[in-house]
Motif scaffolding. Sequence first.
Motif, mmCIF file in Angstrom:
data_model
loop_
_atom_site.group_PDB
_atom_site.id
_atom_site.type_symbol
_atom_site.label_atom_id
_atom_site.label_comp_id
_atom_site.label_asym_id
_atom_site.label_seq_id
_atom_site.Cartn_x
_atom_site.Cartn_y
_atom_site.Cartn_z
ATOM 1 N N ASN A 126 -41.443 -25.168 33.899
ATOM 2 C CA ASN A 126 -40.462 -25.650 32.919
ATOM 3 C C ASN A 126 -41.080 -26.633 31.940
ATOM 4 O OD1 ASN A 126 -37.487 -24.740 33.381
ATOM 5 N ND2 ASN A 126 -38.311 -25.017 35.443
ATOM 6 N N ASN A 127 -41.968 -27.505 32.418
ATOM 7 C CA ASN A 127 -42.619 -28.458 31.515
ATOM 8 C C ASN A 127 -43.467 -27.741 30.477
ATOM 9 O OD1 ASN A 127 -41.464 -30.608 32.849
ATOM 10 N ND2 ASN A 127 -43.289 -31.089 34.069
ATOM 11 N N LEU A 128 -44.160 -26.680 30.899
ATOM 12 C CA LEU A 128 -44.965 -25.905 29.967
ATOM 13 C C LEU A 128 -44.108 -25.361 28.828
ATOM 14 C CD1 LEU A 128 -47.562 -24.298 29.160
ATOM 15 C CD2 LEU A 128 -46.746 -22.482 30.700
ATOM 16 N N ALA A 129 -42.973 -24.763 29.188
ATOM 17 C CA ALA A 129 -42.095 -24.202 28.157
ATOM 18 C C ALA A 129 -41.456 -25.289 27.303
ATOM 19 C CB ALA A 129 -41.026 -23.342 28.818
ATOM 20 N N ALA A 130 -41.092 -26.409 27.921
ATOM 21 C CA ALA A 130 -40.442 -27.487 27.178
ATOM 22 C C ALA A 130 -41.354 -28.028 26.078
ATOM 23 C CB ALA A 130 -40.037 -28.607 28.132
ATOM 24 N N ARG A 131 -42.664 -28.048 26.342
ATOM 25 C CA ARG A 131 -43.608 -28.552 25.331
ATOM 26 C C ARG A 131 -43.675 -27.629 24.118
ATOM 27 N NH1 ARG A 131 -46.521 -30.075 30.096
ATOM 28 N NH2 ARG A 131 -47.727 -28.127 30.086
ATOM 29 N N GLN A 132 -43.333 -26.370 24.303
ATOM 30 C CA GLN A 132 -43.404 -25.411 23.195
ATOM 31 C C GLN A 132 -42.033 -25.058 22.622
ATOM 32 O OE1 GLN A 132 -46.120 -22.098 23.766
ATOM 33 N NE2 GLN A 132 -47.018 -23.072 25.585
ATOM 34 N N ALA A 133 -40.978 -25.608 23.202
ATOM 35 C CA ALA A 133 -39.620 -25.283 22.762
ATOM 36 C C ALA A 133 -39.332 -25.905 21.399
ATOM 37 C CB ALA A 133 -38.619 -25.786 23.793
ATOM 38 N N THR A 134 -38.537 -25.214 20.614
ATOM 39 C CA THR A 134 -38.176 -25.695 19.280
ATOM 40 C C THR A 134 -36.757 -26.242 19.213
ATOM 41 O OG1 THR A 134 -37.413 -23.510 18.578
ATOM 42 C CG2 THR A 134 -39.745 -24.034 18.221
ATOM 43 N N GLY A 135 -35.949 -26.017 20.261
ATOM 44 C CA GLY A 135 -34.554 -26.441 20.233
ATOM 45 C C GLY A 135 -34.389 -27.938 20.396
ATOM 46 N N THR A 136 -33.285 -28.445 19.866
ATOM 47 C CA THR A 136 -32.938 -29.854 20.052
ATOM 48 C C THR A 136 -32.576 -30.124 21.503
ATOM 49 O OG1 THR A 136 -32.066 -29.913 17.792
ATOM 50 C CG2 THR A 136 -31.389 -31.692 19.267
ATOM 51 N N LEU A 137 -31.984 -29.125 22.141
ATOM 52 C CA LEU A 137 -31.630 -29.235 23.545
ATOM 53 C C LEU A 137 -32.368 -28.180 24.351
ATOM 54 C CD1 LEU A 137 -28.653 -29.880 21.908
ATOM 55 C CD2 LEU A 137 -28.142 -30.554 24.245
ATOM 56 N N LEU A 138 -32.551 -28.489 25.638
ATOM 57 C CA LEU A 138 -33.158 -27.544 26.574
ATOM 58 C C LEU A 138 -32.093 -27.094 27.563
ATOM 59 C CD1 LEU A 138 -36.414 -29.533 27.478
ATOM 60 C CD2 LEU A 138 -36.137 -27.812 25.686
ATOM 61 N N CYS A 139 -32.129 -25.814 27.887
ATOM 62 C CA CYS A 139 -31.296 -25.287 28.953
ATOM 63 C C CYS A 139 -32.227 -24.690 30.000
ATOM 64 C CB CYS A 139 -30.318 -24.232 28.438
ATOM 65 S SG CYS A 139 -29.385 -23.419 29.753
ATOM 66 N N ASP A 173 -35.381 -34.669 23.600
ATOM 67 C CA ASP A 173 -36.028 -35.980 23.473
ATOM 68 C C ASP A 173 -35.815 -36.832 24.719
ATOM 69 O OD1 ASP A 173 -33.312 -36.293 22.998
ATOM 70 O OD2 ASP A 173 -33.547 -37.625 21.267
ATOM 71 N N ARG A 174 -34.704 -36.641 25.404
ATOM 72 C CA ARG A 174 -34.466 -37.392 26.627
ATOM 73 C C ARG A 174 -35.279 -36.822 27.787
ATOM 74 N NH1 ARG A 174 -28.067 -39.194 25.900
ATOM 75 N NH2 ARG A 174 -28.557 -40.495 24.083
ATOM 76 N N PHE A 175 -35.444 -35.520 27.808
ATOM 77 C CA PHE A 175 -36.325 -34.886 28.783
ATOM 78 C C PHE A 175 -37.748 -35.429 28.624
ATOM 79 C CE2 PHE A 175 -39.035 -31.350 30.236
ATOM 80 C CZ PHE A 175 -38.441 -31.009 31.446
ATOM 81 N N ASP A 176 -38.191 -35.538 27.372
ATOM 82 C CA ASP A 176 -39.524 -36.078 27.105
ATOM 83 C C ASP A 176 -39.618 -37.565 27.453
ATOM 84 O OD1 ASP A 176 -40.285 -33.604 26.173
ATOM 85 O OD2 ASP A 176 -39.967 -34.104 24.056
ATOM 86 N N ALA A 177 -38.533 -38.307 27.225
ATOM 87 C CA ALA A 177 -38.554 -39.757 27.450
ATOM 88 C C ALA A 177 -38.792 -40.115 28.908
ATOM 89 C CB ALA A 177 -37.242 -40.376 26.969
ATOM 90 N N VAL A 178 -38.445 -39.200 29.822
ATOM 91 C CA VAL A 178 -38.695 -39.461 31.254
ATOM 92 C C VAL A 178 -39.844 -38.601 31.770
ATOM 93 C CG1 VAL A 178 -36.329 -40.216 31.691
ATOM 94 C CG2 VAL A 178 -36.911 -37.798 31.985
ATOM 95 N N ASP A 179 -40.619 -38.020 30.847
ATOM 96 C CA ASP A 179 -41.809 -37.226 31.186
ATOM 97 C C ASP A 179 -41.484 -35.944 31.942
ATOM 98 O OD1 ASP A 179 -43.540 -39.118 29.992
ATOM 99 O OD2 ASP A 179 -43.436 -40.356 31.793
ATOM 100 N N GLY A 180 -40.306 -35.376 31.674
ATOM 101 C CA GLY A 180 -39.967 -34.069 32.231
ATOM 102 C C GLY A 180 -39.854 -34.068 33.737
#
Length: 517
Positions: free
Chosen positions: A317-330, A420-427
Amino acid sequence: MKTDGQASRTGWLLRLRVYLDAFRLAPRPFAKALWWRVLGKRVRARGQFAPLLSASRHAYDVWIGQASLPIGSDSGPQIVAVVGQGPGHDVTCGSLARQGIPVIADAAEAADGSWLLPLTPGDLLADGAAATYRGAAATARADILYADDDLLDGRRRRTRPHFKPDWNAELFRHQDFMSGACILRCDAVRRFSGTVPVDLARAALALSGQPPQHVPHILHHRRTRPLTVIPPVDKPAAGTPLPPVSVIIPTRNRADLLKVCTDGLARTDYPSMEIIIVDNGSDDPETIAWLQEWASRAPDRHRVLSAPGPFNYSALNNLAARQATGTLLCLLNNDIEILEPNWLATMVRQAVREEVGAVGARLLYPDGRIQHAGVVLGVGNAAGHAHRFMRPEEEGYHHRHSLPHFVSAVTAACLVVRGDRFDAVDGLDEANFAVAFNDVDLCLRLNRKGWQSLYEPRATLVHHESVSRGLDRDPVGAARFAGEMAALQRIWGTATLVDPWHHPQLSRASERFALAL
């Protein structure tokens, strides 16, 4: 008056009735629980027994027999009461007089520095409640103290206890668990007159700058409670834009599951959604061919990331989150079946709120029973899914599974969070929680920053739990799970922690909010 011996015999008789009720109501589950106990599997046996015993009509009588209130104070702040007119007014006033609480005619008469107790006529104050309230008020920073309560039936027998959560503003929007079972600092309501508990409690809540404080003891015996309002499905306001979402689906093989999941995403009514499938080393020719074909259908919205190697849900999930373009992650499991088109918009409208972190859906097993309705910390000394195995149409524990409310954590099988909140806690934590409890750890780190996890039952999906990966029954999987459970206990103290949205008088062995006996 009963002697100690008579009281002891009565207690044992009640306990026997509880076990007989449990066996009569559910003989096969009872036998299974007993078998686990015979085998020495104490934790598993307790988890099986707790909801069975709690279902007995005598279970609360047993609890009453062993319960006691903390030592309160007779010299704390003054408490005065207001009681509306109606049947039972004199009975309520008599209950107050026995504990030295004077009754005034109107809330406006209350003196500054005292506390106001608004009661509905017919309700009774539990023995020792005044002293317990005074003790809590002596050190309270809040302007409102609310307590647990139960109901009196037609024979004035105590039934249906409500062991409440700590202050949960989201739950209170749908279920008034405070009015009629609280005391209010008079300074907070001195501008108001009247005797109606709901009006006075809501006036105090609107004026107070502090959240209400929970006194976790049964201090009220009530005739009725305010009705719970199960909210309808949200309708988006016209012209309200919804931000883009990146849906992340880790997978390995099982094209049949993926087709069901992605077909549901294709039917989802959402304006801007990209889907990232993270392929963890699929070697099934059908799955490989399907992934290629699926990605080619909409290359601007469909992506497949190759991530071979040992299964590490957090890393995928972290791998995909780093490449995601959306404002939110699902974050979405590949074994999720989508039932209706508005689920994602419903979750996103909650996730964009300033105070909200992770949002979780209500997940059902394929047979329609609840698999996830939020996560409770401390269950099994780790964490468990609330209300598991209940039917959605059942009342359950005061309708809790049907109401949006704050929880300690939600499952990542279907979780929406701002990127941005996912990133703020390092995923997700790849080192400590490769497979289990990574979602719980993520939510707790979000909560710690002030972004509270929220359970949203109006988004309901089916979860074919762990179908593609299997269960951790092999020695390697069991050892890994044990290590991740130990990490959860070490980092978050779940072996002894009491979840603030649960209650000390509810069983830590059961996910069903069962009475602790």
